[in-house]
Scaffold this motif. Structure first.
Motif, PDB file in Angstrom:
ATOM      1  N   MET A 442      -1.851 -10.777  11.489  1.00  0.00           N
ATOM      2  CA  MET A 442      -1.297 -11.689  10.495  1.00  0.00           C
ATOM      3  C   MET A 442      -0.199 -10.949   9.747  1.00  0.00           C
ATOM      4  SD  MET A 442      -4.231 -13.871   8.706  1.00  0.00           S
ATOM      5  CE  MET A 442      -4.422 -15.579   9.079  1.00  0.00           C
ATOM      6  N   VAL A 443       0.945 -11.569   9.665  1.00  0.00           N
ATOM      7  CA  VAL A 443       2.089 -10.925   9.033  1.00  0.00           C
ATOM      8  C   VAL A 443       2.472 -11.741   7.800  1.00  0.00           C
ATOM      9  CG1 VAL A 443       4.426 -10.087   9.421  1.00  0.00           C
ATOM     10  CG2 VAL A 443       2.833 -10.182  11.312  1.00  0.00           C
ATOM     11  N   LEU A 533       3.350 -15.257  23.806  1.00  0.00           N
ATOM     12  CA  LEU A 533       3.144 -14.932  22.400  1.00  0.00           C
ATOM     13  C   LEU A 533       3.381 -16.186  21.570  1.00  0.00           C
ATOM     14  CD1 LEU A 533       5.208 -11.624  22.150  1.00  0.00           C
ATOM     15  CD2 LEU A 533       2.891 -11.952  22.939  1.00  0.00           C
ATOM     16  N   PHE A 534       2.598 -16.324  20.521  1.00  0.00           N
ATOM     17  CA  PHE A 534       2.735 -17.485  19.648  1.00  0.00           C
ATOM     18  C   PHE A 534       2.863 -17.031  18.206  1.00  0.00           C
ATOM     19  CE2 PHE A 534       0.590 -19.161  23.331  1.00  0.00           C
ATOM     20  CZ  PHE A 534       1.191 -20.383  23.509  1.00  0.00           C
ATOM     21  N   GLY A 535       3.664 -17.750  17.459  1.00  0.00           N
ATOM     22  CA  GLY A 535       3.699 -17.575  16.022  1.00  0.00           C
ATOM     23  C   GLY A 535       3.172 -18.846  15.405  1.00  0.00           C
ATOM     24  N   GLN A 574       8.973  -6.077  11.928  1.00  0.00           N
ATOM     25  CA  GLN A 574       9.051  -5.706  13.342  1.00  0.00           C
ATOM     26  C   GLN A 574       7.649  -5.492  13.899  1.00  0.00           C
ATOM     27  OE1 GLN A 574      11.831  -2.486  14.183  1.00  0.00           O
ATOM     28  NE2 GLN A 574      10.494  -1.773  15.812  1.00  0.00           N
ATOM     29  N   CYS A 575       7.382  -6.168  14.992  1.00  0.00           N
ATOM     30  CA  CYS A 575       6.116  -5.999  15.690  1.00  0.00           C
ATOM     31  C   CYS A 575       6.402  -5.428  17.077  1.00  0.00           C
ATOM     32  CB  CYS A 575       5.400  -7.336  15.876  1.00  0.00           C
ATOM     33  SG  CYS A 575       4.378  -7.780  14.508  1.00  0.00           S
ATOM     34  N   THR A 576       5.497  -4.629  17.562  1.00  0.00           N
ATOM     35  CA  THR A 576       5.650  -4.080  18.893  1.00  0.00           C
ATOM     36  C   THR A 576       4.407  -4.415  19.689  1.00  0.00           C
ATOM     37  OG1 THR A 576       6.974  -2.289  18.043  1.00  0.00           O
ATOM     38  CG2 THR A 576       6.020  -1.976  20.205  1.00  0.00           C
ATOM     39  N   LEU A 577       4.642  -4.951  20.855  1.00  0.00           N
ATOM     40  CA  LEU A 577       3.518  -5.257  21.745  1.00  0.00           C
ATOM     41  C   LEU A 577       3.545  -4.244  22.878  1.00  0.00           C
ATOM     42  CD1 LEU A 577       1.237  -7.283  22.439  1.00  0.00           C
ATOM     43  CD2 LEU A 577       2.889  -8.420  23.881  1.00  0.00           C
ATOM     44  N   LEU A 578       2.447  -3.529  23.015  1.00  0.00           N
ATOM     45  CA  LEU A 578       2.320  -2.559  24.098  1.00  0.00           C
ATOM     46  C   LEU A 578       1.566  -3.248  25.222  1.00  0.00           C
ATOM     47  CD1 LEU A 578       2.657   0.509  24.829  1.00  0.00           C
ATOM     48  CD2 LEU A 578       0.358   0.789  23.987  1.00  0.00           C
ATOM     49  N   ILE A 579       2.211  -3.397  26.346  1.00  0.00           N
ATOM     50  CA  ILE A 579       1.594  -4.068  27.493  1.00  0.00           C
ATOM     51  C   ILE A 579       1.305  -2.997  28.536  1.00  0.00           C
ATOM     52  CG2 ILE A 579       1.843  -5.914  29.184  1.00  0.00           C
ATOM     53  CD1 ILE A 579       4.348  -6.685  27.268  1.00  0.00           C
ATOM     54  N   PRO A 594       8.271 -10.824  14.066  1.00  0.00           N
ATOM     55  CA  PRO A 594       7.093 -11.708  14.084  1.00  0.00           C
ATOM     56  C   PRO A 594       7.293 -13.027  13.354  1.00  0.00           C
ATOM     57  CG  PRO A 594       6.756  -9.897  12.563  1.00  0.00           C
ATOM     58  CD  PRO A 594       8.030  -9.618  13.278  1.00  0.00           C
ATOM     59  N   ILE A 595       8.328 -13.145  12.558  1.00  0.00           N
ATOM     60  CA  ILE A 595       8.524 -14.396  11.829  1.00  0.00           C
ATOM     61  C   ILE A 595       9.240 -15.412  12.701  1.00  0.00           C
ATOM     62  CG2 ILE A 595       9.520 -15.439   9.746  1.00  0.00           C
ATOM     63  CD1 ILE A 595       7.193 -13.477   9.253  1.00  0.00           C
ATOM     64  N   PHE A 596      10.211 -14.951  13.462  1.00  0.00           N
ATOM     65  CA  PHE A 596      10.990 -15.884  14.274  1.00  0.00           C
ATOM     66  C   PHE A 596      10.697 -15.756  15.772  1.00  0.00           C
ATOM     67  CE2 PHE A 596      13.466 -14.914  10.465  1.00  0.00           C
ATOM     68  CZ  PHE A 596      13.468 -16.163   9.893  1.00  0.00           C
ATOM     69  N   GLY A 597       9.982 -14.741  16.154  1.00  0.00           N
ATOM     70  CA  GLY A 597       9.622 -14.571  17.555  1.00  0.00           C
ATOM     71  C   GLY A 597      10.722 -14.029  18.425  1.00  0.00           C
TER      72      GLY A 597
END
Lengths: 981, 251
Positions: A442-443, A533-535, A574-579, A594-597
């Protein structure tokens, strides 16, 4: 508080076949491709007279059957839904639809069930004989479908559709050598079973419908054939059509022929078809049997490449083929029948601009001639960050003028369902990827423009760039804007106050997003297993943005990291997704706002080696982004972001950066220290022998957790200090010996810096699944007691004692004394599926445990009940401390369910986040459904009640104020008078 | 604590020997600590190695030998040599650069002697060299075992544990280790205390039971009811007799 219902969880890749050669539904199921399986059928239910109903199910994970109303007026309302057991017991082998009945075989041929599609009720259920399931199909007697044939590995049985009773069951001859894979009925008096001995021959057995007697048995030479399921279909008057990818030829075989039949070969070249098959592509045949009482259509599709389909027709003679139309490019094809008419729907790309397909067009073609039907084009818009279309389901109907009209349901790779009506109106879209959320964060929402302006004014950079005079001007202008905003706000309040409350709409769009007064509304960033990913706005539950990551492996592991929060205006969060690919261990990063995707265009580090561990450091770079360290399999460390500033900071701090790695397959826990050159050094090692126990889970503490009170005040007014080690890890193991008497669950508390085992407890006669929460100075775990056959909760609390070793700072390197460990165990009257603890801003509020139960309820269990200091015998001291006397059973009170009757099916995880109010904790429970609410573990102690009497309080205040003023004045006068006297 | 002088393989002069039985201390009554070592020793010994280098690259050297004895009475003792002059200097240098002092023991099983050598690998732990120096080599080494007697972890702490930067002048302080050695087996987590709870409930019931025993309505008010019934019967009989008399009179 809001909830979202989803249809099924979408399955991983698995090859599903049309096990029945004659599919009773009018759609083609995907062949060995990932995703959701849908069957669509007309359903004249009273809910929807002009819609149609889709069945969605997932045959890998569990049974779930749902019926959504595809009504053009009512959008996507789920009419009914069933969720079955997880695991192989609930897996669906096949789903057949006929009229209002939905027939399914569950649990690898264990049960045969019939459902009423109108109301979702179970008509009947029949237990089948043992044996692994192969295929099933409807069987008609004299033009009416009365039976269903179920083919198992070694037997075939016929059941009545009306009640599920078995008509007959027969063992298949020579079932050890022959793999029976298909069953076919074309409305005749026989039912045919097809088996294959790979690369040798094909066996056809005809059974009499009456008594199950073998009428004839044929063996056909077919050295090229390895599997009927993957390469054959039945077309026309009982002709088996197979494709051989090696020789690029089609083979035909009349199944019902009296004399010993033979395959006749037709090379694709003869049909003037390009003999070049797309490299690595297995050609696929698609046929259609509109009604089980009649033979299938003689037209069929042959797929030669990912975007190349050919419509072919089997001539009346039964062994020659005529090509009707070549479709290239064509992504998807499907047959649809209405009344007597059958049409083929073909999806072709459209609006291709610079290698990117913007939209697809769907057209109908006459099956008999291959001609395009006029005015049948439907446009399917492709989202810029969505997936490609994956499967097409067509519902055709006859219009008043006898022409064919249709609606389509398109499933895309990102597990979205879109329902489109002619001429291209999207009726609704469902994001089914949300049924499998893997991780979430949650941001905080950004500040409003005016707030941001203020932040910018006093920000760091502002002072350096401007002089004194511009600063004053800027100050004045920002004051003016603030005033303006306040006036606008007042006006809005006044305007809305006049309208009735129901008319006030609070539409949330991505533009109007801003933080509310108490930070209760946040952006939920959800990562789903499909890679989408969803916001989601936490207040309304509406999806504000979505982003599909292509090329994500189906078994990838995800880790979502918030590198920069919203607090650093003007830098965007800024969010980082580690895949991480689970097979190769190779990782990729996806950095986004994370706010605008939107994807951030930041130089990503090259990660050529498998990543073992990632850790977020409290070190921030000059742009306020926290530094992420990635440790590869050679124990080399990569920093992200890796600017000069960061590297310099890392070098300075290197000797105080420790991290741990856990190899659960080897039972190995080891600790490392960073060196100045960003290499690492192994400094401790703990090995739990894998012959005895295996590590099942490791949990540290949440970094954003605050503990307000350092100790607990005892009954005698002394303080028992908590052992608050931020580096503590809780390691849970399960014994390899599963015998109920010898099985155990181990709980190790290990310091992540020094590797010191702080505590080692063994819960005897216990086994998993273990759910546990590690927070503050306590660990709560839940396990299955094998001896007493019940679920039990155990709580461990750690205390330093009545004196603190070092009250100013905690260092793992300087805490020589082991803490006191208290433990207590309780019986819990229900199994649980997941557990999490509430989290608040400052940690003043008392804690609750949020427990997800299999019933779908979420229980908010006060931590007070899980307190190892609960006394056996009540004393004066314990009463002083407000300790509840010990009771071995933990109660479940129904008023503790925070979701009331809004159950969350298959809760997989619970996420908690603090809000701006200390009393309030935001909770998101996700599983098949998503549910968000707020909890107040200590009631709303910092919020005024709704019925708070402002008028009374302020009038009393004013009255007192004036009374003081008047009495003061009077006193002065009196004093003066007395002085005159 | 007991310290027994003894000749050792490793040219040691004064080893510190300590036996601490964490969980079996209560039952380990007959054996005096220290005595058992010299006489019938059925246990086995594993090396305890240490490493302290200025460049932080591990080079493990022998520090002493751990005498382990498995079975029902798990016990451990340590015989170790003094630090040499060279070692003392290195240790001080390492402490000056805030290096680490690491120890390791091989993975062994205390109960199952057959598999003892089959396991490879070591269990490692560390402490800051400066804190070891400042505590004058007084360290606490703890060996952790799992349920089946395998060594799973080792830890070392010094008392006091802080590095305050105080200079250790006296060379004698750095000669011999003052080691406290412990074996900690896993503790058994408690089961729900149902028996005790039921007992307590019973007692409470009994306590509460006597004064609050619910008497029946009749038992409580018999002194009122009996006279009332008697009175009613009497009056009824009178009525009957009176009625009878009246009837009789009418006849």
């Amino acid at each position: 508080m809001w909830g979202r219902r989803s249809l099924p969880t979408l399955s991983r890749i698995h090859s599903h076949l049309k096990r029945c050669l004659s599919p009773p539904t009018r759609i083609s199921l995907p062949l060995s491709t990932p995703g959701l399986e849908i069957s669509v059928s007309i359903c004249n239910s009273h809910y929807n007279t002009n819609g149609f109903i889709a069945f969605l199910f997932d045959s890998e994970m569990f049974f779930l059957l749902s019926c959504i109303e595809l009504n053009i007026f009512h959008s996507d309302f789920i009419v009914w839904r069933h969720v079955d057991k997880t695991g192989p017991e609930g897996s669906i082998d096949i789903l057949l639809l006929h009229g209002q009945d939905a027939l399914m075989v569950v649990g690898d041929g264990r049960l045969l069930r019939s459902w009423d599609t109108n109301i979702g009720g179970l008509n009947w259920e029949a237990v089948l004989d043992t044996g692994s399931f192969q295929a099933a199909c409807f069987v008609a007697i004299q033009d009416t479908v009365k039976l269903v044939a179920v083919l198992k590995k070694a037997a075939i049985s016929l059941h009545y559709l009306s009640n599920g009773h078995q008509k007959w069951v027969e063992n298949l001859p020579d079932s050890d050598a022959v793999q029976y894979q298909a069953v076919y009925s074309g409305g005749e008096e026989e039912v045919y079973v097809l088996g294959v001995v790979p690369n040798s021959h094909l066996t056809i057995i005809a059974y009499s419908l009456e008594d199950g007697e073998i009428i004839k048995q044929r063996s056909v030479e077919a050295s090229w054939l390895s599997s009927i399921e993957s390469s054959c279909v039945v077309v026309g008057q009982g002709v088996l059509m197979c494709v051989d990818p090696a020789t690029l030829a089609l083979y035909t075989l009349p199944i019902q022929a009296e004399e010993t039949p033979e395959f006749s070969q037709i090379l694709l070249q003869v049909l003037y078809l390009s003999p070049t098959v797309f490299p690595g592509f297995q050609p696929v045949l698609v046929s259609s049997q509109p009604h089980p009482a009649r033979s299938p259509l003689s037209e069929f599709f042959l797929q030669l490449g990912p975007d190349h389909h050919v419509l072919l027709q089997l001539n009346a003679d039964g062994y020659t083929i005529a090509p009707l139309r070549d479709f290239q490019p064509a992504f998807l094809v499907s047959f649809a029948t209405t009344g007597k008419k059958t049409v083929a729907a073909v999806m072709t790309p459209k609006n291709e601009t610079c290698c990117v397909t913007r939209a697809c067009a769907i057209n109908l073609f006459s099956v008999d001639s291959g001609r395009r039907l006029l005015d049948t084009t439907v446009l399917f818009p492709l989202e810029p960050n969505g997936g490609k279309p994956h499967t097409l389901y067509v519902h055709a109907f006859l219009k008043k003028d006898d022409s064919v009209g249709y609606r389509v349901l398109v499933q895309t790779q990102d597990h979205a369902l879109t329902f489109i009506q002619q001429p291209g109106r999207v009726v609704w879209t469902r994001e089914e990827a949300l049924a499998d959320v893997v991780t979430m964060e949650m941001v905080d929402l950004p500040l409003t423009g005016t707030q941001a302006e203020l932040e910018g004014e006093f920000g760091k950079k502002a002072g350096k760039e401007h002089g004194l005079f511009p600063m004053v001007l800027k100050r004045l202008s920002s004051q003016v804007t603030l005033l303006q905003a306040w006036l606008a706000h007042l006006w809005k309040l006044f305007y809305e106050a006049r309208k009735p409350r129901s008319q006030v709409k609070n539409e949330v769009t991505i533009e109007t997003l801003s933080r509310d007064e108490f930070n209760l509304q946040k952006m939920m960033v959800m990562v789903t297993a499909s890679g989408k990913l969803f916001g989601i706005d936490s207040k309304s539950g509406s999806i504000l943005w979505k982003h599909y990551l292509e090329n994500v492996q189906p078994n990838a592991a995800f880790k979502l990291i918030v590198q920069r929060t919203t607090a650093h205006f003007p830098h965007p969060p800024q969010c980082t997704l580690l895949i991480k690919d689970k097979d190769t261990g190779l990782a990729t990063l996806h950095v986004f706002n994370p706010i605008f995707g939107r994807k951030s265009h930041i130089a990503l580090p090259a990660l050529p080696r498998p990543i073992l561990q990632s850790l977020l450091l409290p070190v921030i770079d000059q742009d306020y982004a926290k530094v992420l360290l990635l440790v590869d399999d050679q124990y080399k460390v990569t920093a992200f972001p890796s600017t000069k500033n960061v590297l310099q900071q890392l070098q300075e701090m290197a000797s105080s950066i420790f991290f741990y790695l856990i190899r659960s397959d080897q039972g190995n826990l080891s600790g490392f220290r960073l060196r100045k050159d960003l290499s690492t050094e192994r400094i401790w090692e703990v090995v739990l022998p894998t012959e005895v126990q295996k590590i099942v889970a490791v949990k540290g503490k949440r970094p954003n957790e605050h503990v307000h009170s350092q100790g607990r005040v005892m009954g005698d007014r002394s303080v028992l200090y908590k052992y608050l080690n931020p580096n503590l890890l809780a390691v849970v193991t399960e014994s390899t010996d599963t015998h109920p008497e010898r099985a155990f669950v181990g709980v190790f508390l290990v310091d992540g810096v020094t590797g010191r085992i702080i505590h080692e407890a063994v819960q005897r006669k216990a086994r998993g699944p273990v759910h546990f929460v590690h927070s503050e100075n306590w660990v709560v775990y839940e396990y299955w007691n094998t001896k007493s056959r019940r679920n039990e909760f155990s709580v461990l609390e750690l205390f330093e004692g009545t004196e603190l070793y070092n009250s100013t700072v905690f260092s793992s390197l300087d805490r020589p004394h082991l803490p006191q460990v208290l433990q207590q165990t309780y019986i819990f009257p229900s199994p649980i599926t997941t557990m999490e603890a509430t989290l608040t801003e400052k940690g003043i509020t008392s804690r609750h445990l949020l427990v997800g139960l299999p019933s779908g309820a979420i229980l908010s269990l006060p931590k007070m009940f899980l307190d190892p200091r609960r006394p056996e015998v009540v004393t004066e001291h314990s009463r002083e401390e407000n300790l509840i006397p010990y009771a071995p059973e933990m109660p479940i009170r129904t008023e503790w369910f925070i979701n009331y009757n809004q159950t969350v099916a298959r809760v997989k995880g619970i996420y908690t986040a603090p809000s701006g109010l200390e009393s309030t904790c935001l909770v998101v429970a996700y599983g098949l459904d998503i549910y968000q609410t707020r909890v107040y573990p200590s009631k709303q102690f910092d919020v005024l009640k709704d019925d708070y009497d402002y008028v009374l309080i302020s009038s009393v205040l004013f009255a007192l104020f004036f009374a003081t003023m008047i009495s003061k004045r009077l006193a002065q006068v009196k004093l003066l008078n007395r002085a005159w006297r | 604590m007991a310290s027994v002088p003894r000749l050792c393989l490793l040219l040691s002069i004064i080893p510190t020997i300590l036996i601490l039985c964490a969980d079996f201390a209560c039952c380990n009554t007959g054996r005096k600590t220290g005595d058992g070592l010299d006489t019938d020793f059925s246990g086995f010994s594993v090396p305890l190695e240490h490493s302290f280098e200025v460049d932080d690259v591990s080079r493990f050297r022998m520090r002493g030998a751990l005498q382990l004895r498995g079975g029902r009475e798990t016990s451990v003792s340590l015989s170790q040599s003094q630090l040499s002059e060279e070692d003392r200097n290195t240790l001080k240098e390492v402490a000056a650069v805030d290096g680490l002092y690491k120890i390791r023991v091989p993975r062994v099983s205390l109960t199952d002697r057959q598999t003892e050598r089959q396991m490879d690998g070591y269990l490692t732990a560390f402490v800051r060299a400066c804190s070891l120096v400042e505590s004058h080599l007084s360290d606490v080494i703890t060996l952790h075992t799992d349920v089946s007697g395998y060594l799973i972890g080792v830890s070392i702490v010094t008392i006091p544990g802080a590095c305050r930067g105080t200079e250790v002048e006296d060379e004698v302080d750095l000669e011999a280790f003052n080691t406290t050695l412990t074996i900690i087996p896993p503790t058994n987590a408690p089961q729900p205390e149902t028996a005790l709870f039921i007992e307590r409930m019973d007692i409470e019931h009994e306590k509460r039971g006597k004064p609050q025993e619910q008497k029946s309505f009749f038992a409580k008010y018999w002194m009122y009811i009996v006279p009332l019934v008697l009175f009613l019967m009497m009056s009824g009989a009178q009525d009957q007799s009176g009625g009878g008399a009246a009837n009789g009179g009418g006849r």
